[in-house]
Scaffold this motif. Structure first.
Motif, mmCIF file in Angstrom:
data_model
loop_
_atom_site.group_PDB
_atom_site.id
_atom_site.type_symbol
_atom_site.label_atom_id
_atom_site.label_comp_id
_atom_site.label_asym_id
_atom_site.label_seq_id
_atom_site.Cartn_x
_atom_site.Cartn_y
_atom_site.Cartn_z
ATOM 1 N N TYR A 236 61.751 58.819 20.949
ATOM 2 C CA TYR A 236 61.565 57.528 21.628
ATOM 3 C C TYR A 236 60.636 57.690 22.824
ATOM 4 C CZ TYR A 236 65.436 55.626 18.939
ATOM 5 O OH TYR A 236 66.236 55.197 17.920
ATOM 6 N N THR A 237 59.914 56.615 23.113
ATOM 7 C CA THR A 237 59.024 56.590 24.278
ATOM 8 C C THR A 237 59.490 55.482 25.207
ATOM 9 O OG1 THR A 237 57.168 57.335 22.956
ATOM 10 C CG2 THR A 237 56.598 56.210 24.986
ATOM 11 N N ILE A 238 59.334 55.722 26.496
ATOM 12 C CA ILE A 238 59.613 54.670 27.474
ATOM 13 C C ILE A 238 58.313 53.912 27.728
ATOM 14 C CG2 ILE A 238 60.196 54.242 29.900
ATOM 15 C CD1 ILE A 238 62.647 55.043 28.298
ATOM 16 N N VAL A 239 58.340 52.620 27.471
ATOM 17 C CA VAL A 239 57.167 51.776 27.729
ATOM 18 C C VAL A 239 57.495 50.871 28.922
ATOM 19 C CG1 VAL A 239 55.771 49.870 26.820
ATOM 20 C CG2 VAL A 239 56.363 51.809 25.337
ATOM 21 N N HIS A 427 61.158 49.494 28.364
ATOM 22 C CA HIS A 427 61.513 49.366 26.949
ATOM 23 C C HIS A 427 61.696 50.745 26.329
ATOM 24 C CE1 HIS A 427 59.959 45.223 27.448
ATOM 25 N NE2 HIS A 427 59.077 45.839 28.230
ATOM 26 N N LEU A 428 62.727 50.861 25.509
ATOM 27 C CA LEU A 428 62.931 52.086 24.741
ATOM 28 C C LEU A 428 62.379 51.809 23.346
ATOM 29 C CD1 LEU A 428 64.472 54.904 24.774
ATOM 30 C CD2 LEU A 428 66.268 53.695 23.516
ATOM 31 N N VAL A 429 61.325 52.548 22.985
ATOM 32 C CA VAL A 429 60.635 52.220 21.737
ATOM 33 C C VAL A 429 60.539 53.471 20.865
ATOM 34 C CG1 VAL A 429 58.529 51.215 20.756
ATOM 35 C CG2 VAL A 429 59.241 50.559 23.056
ATOM 36 N N ALA A 430 60.944 53.343 19.599
ATOM 37 C CA ALA A 430 60.801 54.461 18.661
ATOM 38 C C ALA A 430 59.311 54.811 18.597
ATOM 39 C CB ALA A 430 61.323 54.052 17.290
ATOM 40 N N ASP A 431 59.014 56.119 18.583
ATOM 41 C CA ASP A 431 57.610 56.553 18.676
ATOM 42 C C ASP A 431 56.692 55.825 17.693
ATOM 43 O OD1 ASP A 431 58.285 58.222 20.695
ATOM 44 O OD2 ASP A 431 58.383 60.045 19.480
ATOM 45 N N HIS A 432 57.188 55.633 16.448
ATOM 46 C CA HIS A 432 56.290 55.023 15.455
ATOM 47 C C HIS A 432 56.084 53.519 15.675
ATOM 48 C CE1 HIS A 432 60.303 54.429 13.741
ATOM 49 N NE2 HIS A 432 59.783 53.405 13.087
ATOM 50 N N PRO A 464 43.798 45.643 35.584
ATOM 51 C CA PRO A 464 44.413 45.722 34.251
ATOM 52 C C PRO A 464 45.098 47.064 34.011
ATOM 53 C CG PRO A 464 42.005 45.758 34.108
ATOM 54 C CD PRO A 464 42.338 45.446 35.530
ATOM 55 N N GLN A 465 44.671 48.095 34.733
ATOM 56 C CA GLN A 465 45.274 49.424 34.539
ATOM 57 C C GLN A 465 46.736 49.477 34.992
ATOM 58 O OE1 GLN A 465 43.034 48.589 36.838
ATOM 59 N NE2 GLN A 465 43.138 49.860 38.671
ATOM 60 N N ASP A 466 47.177 48.480 35.770
ATOM 61 C CA ASP A 466 48.572 48.469 36.246
ATOM 62 C C ASP A 466 49.524 47.793 35.265
ATOM 63 O OD1 ASP A 466 47.673 49.644 38.503
ATOM 64 O OD2 ASP A 466 47.950 47.916 39.824
ATOM 65 N N ALA A 467 49.005 47.312 34.131
ATOM 66 C CA ALA A 467 49.823 46.431 33.295
ATOM 67 C C ALA A 467 50.763 47.165 32.350
ATOM 68 C CB ALA A 467 48.912 45.499 32.510
ATOM 69 N N LEU A 468 50.219 48.021 31.508
ATOM 70 C CA LEU A 468 51.001 48.591 30.421
ATOM 71 C C LEU A 468 50.998 50.103 30.516
ATOM 72 C CD1 LEU A 468 50.142 46.952 26.993
ATOM 73 C CD2 LEU A 468 52.360 47.182 28.070
ATOM 74 N N LEU A 469 52.162 50.693 30.621
ATOM 75 C CA LEU A 469 52.212 52.141 30.788
ATOM 76 C C LEU A 469 53.198 52.727 29.777
ATOM 77 C CD1 LEU A 469 52.911 51.887 34.642
ATOM 78 C CD2 LEU A 469 50.655 51.963 33.617
ATOM 79 N N ALA A 470 52.759 53.691 28.996
ATOM 80 C CA ALA A 470 53.683 54.417 28.113
ATOM 81 C C ALA A 470 53.944 55.744 28.803
ATOM 82 C CB ALA A 470 53.063 54.629 26.746
ATOM 83 N N LEU A 471 55.207 56.020 29.090
ATOM 84 C CA LEU A 471 55.490 57.078 30.055
ATOM 85 C C LEU A 471 56.393 58.189 29.554
ATOM 86 C CD1 LEU A 471 56.389 54.717 32.988
ATOM 87 C CD2 LEU A 471 54.282 55.986 32.767
#
Ligand code: GLA
Length: 481
Positions: A236-239, A427-432, A464-471
Motif C-alpha cells: 500500500y502507498t500513502i497518497v 489515502h491508503l491505496v493499494a499499489d496497483h 501545483p507541486q503542493d497538490a498531490l503527493l504519493a509518500l
C-alpha cells in the motif's frame, strides 16, 4: 560542522558516498534542495565557511485525529518534505534567520524572548529557541546562530509546516551551542514550546518530526511520551491530496482550533463528575480511557450526556461551579485570551464521542496492521473520516470532494489529516491502484471541483507541486552534516 564549499562541490558532483548517506534519511533525491539552501547561506553569510545542515520533517497523520491533547495515541508518519536549515555558529546570543520566502528576522536569546507580531514566521523560531532556554533554565549555556531556512512542506495544509520551524530552530540552537538532547525529551519539550505562538495543539507534530524512522509510521503515546515504529501495510502507498484550502492552524483559525481542546476538557470534567472520579487525578479523556477501559468509558459517556450542546450556564450548573469559575477554567486560552463560545453552546457530547471512538480505531488499526490486513486498516480510516466530519465538525466541502473521488477510484481508506477545515486528505491505496487514484483526483478535483473554491483554485495555479503527493515515511529530524 563541515566545510561549506567542499559540501557544495561534493553535492554538485553527486558524490556517491553522500548520496548513500542521504538515502538513509530520505526516499527522494534532495540534493537540489540542499544545494539551494547551502548556496543561499553562502550568499547571505559569505564569511561563514563552517556550517551544519539539518532537517526537520513535516508529518501526515494517518489516523488518530485530535487525540494527542486528550492524551490518546496517534499514528502519523514523517514525510520527505521538511524544513532544511544551514546554520553557522555565532559567538554571541543573537539569532539571525533568513529565508528566501520571508523577510529576515533577528532576535536575542534571553530568559523570556519577546514575541514578534502575531502571525509572524519569526515567532515559530522564537518558540523553538524559547523551549530550549526553558529546558536549560536560562540562556547562559546557549549560543546564537546565522540560519538559512528553506521549507518544502506546503504551508497551511495540515502537514505541520509550523512545527517544522519550531523543531528546526530548537535543533539549530542546540547545534550552535554544542549541546545534545535525547530525542524523546526534545519532542516532549517542543510540544509545550509551540504554545508560545498561541495555538493549544498537542505533541503529535513534534514527536512525529523528531522521533520517526525511515520506512515506518509511528504510534505515539502521550503523558508520558512514547513512540513505537509500525510499518504501513505491505503493498500500500500513502497518497496525500491537498484541498489547497488553507487549514486550521493558521492565524485566523487559532481560536476556532482552541475551542476543540476546550470542549474536550469540559467533556472530561463532566464525565468525571457522573462517573464519581473526582479524586482520581483525571486530567484528560485519555486518563479515563486508559484507567477504566473502553467499555466503562463508553458507558460513562452515555450516562453523562443527555443532550448534544451545552451552554456555559449548563456546563456551570452541571459541574456545580460559578459561571466565572467555568470561564476561567475552560473558556480561556493559555495566553489569557477569552474563547468566544457561541450562544447556543458547544456540542460537547459529539466532541467526546469522536475522541473515544477514534481512540478505539487507533488501537484496532495497529492490531490489523500487525496482522497485515491493509483493507481492515482502510476501514478504520474511513470510520475516522466520518467521525471527524460529523462528531468533531472539522470537515470542509473541499475535503468531502477529495475523499469521495479517491474512494470511488479505489482508495481503501480516505480521511482528512491534521487540524481540519481544509488542508490535506490522506489515502491508503493499494499499489496497483495508485495511478488510477492520482488520475481521478487530478481530473475531477484539481481540473474540476476545485473551481468551487476560488482561493484554492488560485493557490493550485501558483503551486501545483503542493497538490498531490504519493509518500513513503521519512526519517525524523537530525543534523545531516
Ligand atoms: C494540529 C495540532 C496537533 C493535533 C492535530 C489534530 O495539527 O498541532 O497537535 O492536535 O491538529 O490531530
Amino acid at each position: 560542522m563541515t566545510d561549506r564549499d567542499q559540501l557544495i562541490t561534493r553535492l554538485g558532483d553527486r558524490d556517491p558516498e553522500l548520496l548513500r548517506m542521504l538515502d538513509q534519511h530520505y526516499n527522494i533525491d534532495v540534493t537540489d534542495r540542499l544545494l539551494r539552501v547551502l548556496k543561499y547561506h553562502a550568499e547571505r553569510f559569505p564569511g561563514d565557511r563552517e556550517v551544519a545542515v539539518l532537517k526537520a520533517p513535516g508529518r501526515v497523520n494517518v489516523i488518530g485525529e485530535h487525540l494527542d491533547y486528550n492524551g490518546l495515541p496517534v499514528f502519523p508518519m514523517a514525510i520527505d518534505y521538511d524544513m532544511t536549515v544551514v546554520l553557522s555558529r555565532r559567538d554571541d546570543r543573537k539569532v539571525v534567520a533568513v529565508n528566501p520566502e520571508f523577510d529576515d528576522r533577528e532576535f536575542e536569546i534571553s530568559a523570556q524572548i519577546p514575541r514578534f507580531e502575531t502571525g509572524d514566521w519569526g515567532n515559530y523560531l522564537k518558540a523553538g529557541v524559547q523551549g530550549i532556554v526553558d529546558e536549560f533554565g536560562g540562556p547562559e549555556k546557549l549560543k546564537g546562530f546565522n540560519g538559512s531556512f528553506l521549507g518544502s512542506v506546503p504551508i497551511g495544509s495540515g502537514l505541520s509546516s509550523s512545527s517544522t520551524l519550531v523543531v528546526a530552530s530548537a535543533i539549530a540552537v542546540l547545534e550552535s551551542s554544542g549541546i545534545g538532547m535525547p530525542p524523546l525529551e526534545l519532542a516532549d519539550r517542543m510540544a509545550k514550546a509551540e504554545w508560545y505562538v498561541g495555538t493549544q495543539g498537542g505533541g503529535m507534530d513534534h514527536a512525529a518530526s523528531i522521533l520517526s524512522e525511515k520506512g515506518k509510521a509511528l504510534k505515539i503515546g502521550f503523558f508520558p511520551l512514547s513512540a513505537t515504529p509500525v510499518a504501513i501495510p505491505e503493498g500500500y502507498t500513502i497518497v496525500v491530496a491537498n484541498s489547497m484550502v488553507v487549514s486550521a492552524k493558521t492565524e485566523a483559525s487559532r481560536i476556532r482550533f482552541n475551542l476543540l481542546p476546550a470542549a474536550c476538557q469540559i467533556a472530561c470534567a463532566m464525565m468525571v463528575k457522573t462517573m464519581g472520579l473526582e479524586n482520581e487525578g483525571i486530567e484528560r479523556l485519555g486518563d479515563i480511557y486508559f484507567r477504566y477501559g473502553r467499555i466503562e468509558t463508553l458507558r460513562g459517556h452515555e450516562k453523562t450526556f443527555t443532550q448534544d450542546r451545552y451552554t456555559r450556564q449548563e456546563v456551570a450548573d452541571f459541574l456545580g461551579l460559578s459561571l466565572e469559575e467555568t470561564e476561567s477554567t475552560f473558556y480561556t486560552a493559555r495566553s489569557g485570551e477569552p474563547l468566544p463560545v457561541p450562544e447556543e453552546g458547544l456540542p460537547i457530547a459529539a466532541r467526546a464521542r469522536h475522541v473515544i471512538s477514534e481512540a478505539i480505531r487507533v488501537e484496532e488499526s495497529v492490531k490489523v496492521i500487525e496482522a497485515g490486513d491493509g483493507e481492515a486498516f482502510g476501514r478504520r480510516m474511513n470510520g475516522s473520516w466520518i467521525s471527524c466530519r460529523d462528531d468533531f465538525g472539522i470537515s470542509h466541502p473541499s475535503l468531502e470532494k477529495l475523499v469521495d473521488i479517491a474512494r470511488e477510484a479505489g482508495s481503501s481508506g480516505s480521511r482528512l489529516t491534521g487540524a481540519g477545515w481544509g488542508g490535506c486528505t490522506v489515502h491508503l491505496v493499494a499499489d496497483h491502484k495508485v495511478d488510477a487514484v492520482l488520475e481521478a483526483l487530478m481530473e475531477k478535483y484539481y481540473n474540476g471541483a476545485i473551481r468551487e473554491f476560488p482561493a484554492a483554485a488560485e493557490r493550485f495555479t501558483q503551486r501545483p507541486q503542493d497538490a498531490l503527493l504519493a509518500l513513503r515515511p521519512s526519517a525524523g529530524a537530525r543534523v545531516l552534516f
